[in-house]
Write a protein that holds these residues in place. Structure first.
Motif, short mmCIF file in Angstrom:
data_model
loop_
_atom_site.label_atom_id
_atom_site.label_comp_id
_atom_site.label_asym_id
_atom_site.label_seq_id
_atom_site.Cartn_x
_atom_site.Cartn_y
_atom_site.Cartn_z
N ASP A 40 0.83 -1.21 0.00
CA ASP A 40 0.00 0.00 0.00
C ASP A 40 0.86 1.26 0.00
O ASP A 40 0.58 2.22 -0.72
CB ASP A 40 -0.99 0.01 1.16
N ARG A 41 1.94 1.28 0.76
CA ARG A 41 2.83 2.44 0.78
C ARG A 41 3.57 2.59 -0.55
O ARG A 41 3.76 3.70 -1.05
CB ARG A 41 3.83 2.34 1.93
N TYR A 42 3.99 1.48 -1.12
CA TYR A 42 4.67 1.51 -2.41
C TYR A 42 3.75 2.07 -3.50
O TYR A 42 4.15 2.95 -4.26
CB TYR A 42 5.15 0.09 -2.78
N LEU A 43 2.54 1.57 -3.55
CA LEU A 43 1.60 2.05 -4.57
C LEU A 43 1.22 3.51 -4.36
O LEU A 43 1.07 4.27 -5.33
CB LEU A 43 0.34 1.17 -4.60
N GLU A 44 1.08 3.93 -3.12
CA GLU A 44 0.80 5.34 -2.84
C GLU A 44 1.97 6.21 -3.31
O GLU A 44 1.77 7.27 -3.92
CB GLU A 44 0.55 5.55 -1.35
#
Length: 84
Positions: A40-44
């Motif tokens: 989720d952090r990577y995609l954000e």
């Protein structure tokens, strides 16, 4: 093995596949130093960097690409590892 920090060697779809495999291996290393280790952090971060990439190119004195190429996609994927 090519450098993950230099994406200029990524010129074909096969190169991008190899690059993504290398990113995956790096992500699994505890000492990778990735800022965004969860999906989720990577995609954000990927979304944020892509939205802000005009500034990246402007700061480097380079034109913003009109059309993405394999190297730009690799750069986007790499930036998402660390972009806050």
């Amino acid at each position: 093995m090519e450098s993950l920090n230099d994406t200029s060697w990524v010129r074909t779809r096969a190169d991008l596949v190899s690059y993504i495999r290398q990113l995956s291996q790096e992500a699994q290393a505890p000492s990778s130093g990735w800022e965004n280790q969860s999906l989720d952090r990577y995609l954000e971060a990927l979304s944020a960097w892509t939205s802000d990439m005009e500034g990246y190119f402007s700061n480097r004195g380079e034109p913003v690409p009109d059309r993405p190429d394999w190297s730009l996609i690799a750069s986007m994927l790499r930036a998402a590892c660390f972009y806050e």
